[in-house]
Motif scaffolding. Sequence first.
Motif, PDB file in Angstrom:
ATOM      1  N   TYR A 133       0.848  -1.199   0.000  1.00  0.00           N
ATOM      2  CA  TYR A 133       0.000   0.000   0.000  1.00  0.00           C
ATOM      3  C   TYR A 133       0.879   1.244   0.000  1.00  0.00           C
ATOM      4  O   TYR A 133       1.856   1.325   0.748  1.00  0.00           O
ATOM      5  N   LYS A 134       0.515   2.233  -0.824  1.00  0.00           N
ATOM      6  CA  LYS A 134       1.258   3.495  -0.881  1.00  0.00           C
ATOM      7  C   LYS A 134       0.449   4.656  -0.306  1.00  0.00           C
ATOM      8  O   LYS A 134       0.855   5.264   0.669  1.00  0.00           O
ATOM      9  N   VAL A 135      -0.694   4.975  -0.935  1.00  0.00           N
ATOM     10  CA  VAL A 135      -1.434   6.154  -0.490  1.00  0.00           C
ATOM     11  C   VAL A 135      -2.868   6.134  -1.030  1.00  0.00           C
ATOM     12  O   VAL A 135      -3.126   5.631  -2.118  1.00  0.00           O
ATOM     13  N   LYS A 136      -3.796   6.662  -0.218  1.00  0.00           N
ATOM     14  CA  LYS A 136      -5.149   6.895  -0.709  1.00  0.00           C
ATOM     15  C   LYS A 136      -5.120   8.227  -1.443  1.00  0.00           C
ATOM     16  O   LYS A 136      -4.592   9.215  -0.925  1.00  0.00           O
ATOM     17  N   PHE A 137      -5.681   8.270  -2.674  1.00  0.00           N
ATOM     18  CA  PHE A 137      -5.619   9.521  -3.413  1.00  0.00           C
ATOM     19  C   PHE A 137      -6.980  10.157  -3.637  1.00  0.00           C
ATOM     20  O   PHE A 137      -7.066  11.299  -4.061  1.00  0.00           O
ATOM     21  N   THR A 138      -8.049   9.446  -3.320  1.00  0.00           N
ATOM     22  CA  THR A 138      -9.350  10.061  -3.472  1.00  0.00           C
ATOM     23  C   THR A 138     -10.367   9.380  -2.568  1.00  0.00           C
ATOM     24  O   THR A 138     -10.211   8.213  -2.220  1.00  0.00           O
ATOM     25  N   GLU A 139     -11.386  10.138  -2.175  1.00  0.00           N
ATOM     26  CA  GLU A 139     -12.493   9.593  -1.392  1.00  0.00           C
ATOM     27  C   GLU A 139     -13.715  10.426  -1.712  1.00  0.00           C
ATOM     28  O   GLU A 139     -13.647  11.659  -1.759  1.00  0.00           O
ATOM     29  N   PHE A 140     -14.810   9.752  -1.968  1.00  0.00           N
ATOM     30  CA  PHE A 140     -16.047  10.439  -2.318  1.00  0.00           C
ATOM     31  C   PHE A 140     -17.203   9.734  -1.632  1.00  0.00           C
ATOM     32  O   PHE A 140     -17.307   8.514  -1.690  1.00  0.00           O
ATOM     33  N   THR A 141     -18.056  10.495  -0.966  1.00  0.00           N
ATOM     34  CA  THR A 141     -19.249   9.946  -0.347  1.00  0.00           C
ATOM     35  C   THR A 141     -20.444  10.560  -1.039  1.00  0.00           C
ATOM     36  O   THR A 141     -20.552  11.786  -1.142  1.00  0.00           O
TER      37      THR A 141
END
Length: 144
Positions: A133-141
């Motif tokens: 795992y490197k990084v979360k780059f987006t999140e949308f709810t």
Amino acid sequence: MTETTSVARTADVQEIKMLNAKYNYAVDEADGKAWAACFTKTGVFNALIEGQRPKGPAELEAFVKICNDAFGKMHHLTTNEVIDFDGNTARQKAYLQFFCVKDGKAEGSICVYHDWLELEDGAWKFSRRDVEYKVKFTEFTQAS
């Protein structure tokens, strides 16, 4: 300096890229049997899910349901494959762009695959695949 690749190795590279695609579609479509078929008979997957290190066809096939239950609807995209060969074995490093949608929430992450591959019954398969795992780059709810 110019590096040349044999026609045979070019075909091997294409086959491994196709293996990556088959793996991605199989897990995204929750097809455990097709996903397990991407691995050698003694293949192992070192997953990001704590405690999950399925090995062999039965455990690998069963893991797909665990994975889909944990992440929901998934989309795997592999890019930037670097493949090195040593006879009938190979090593691959590739980026994974991973998207999942669960409970109205969509997330995107970057990971790296570290792969060991072998020719088994005339086809390239994963003998071991590790996910870093490197990084979360987006999140949308989604709005209610």
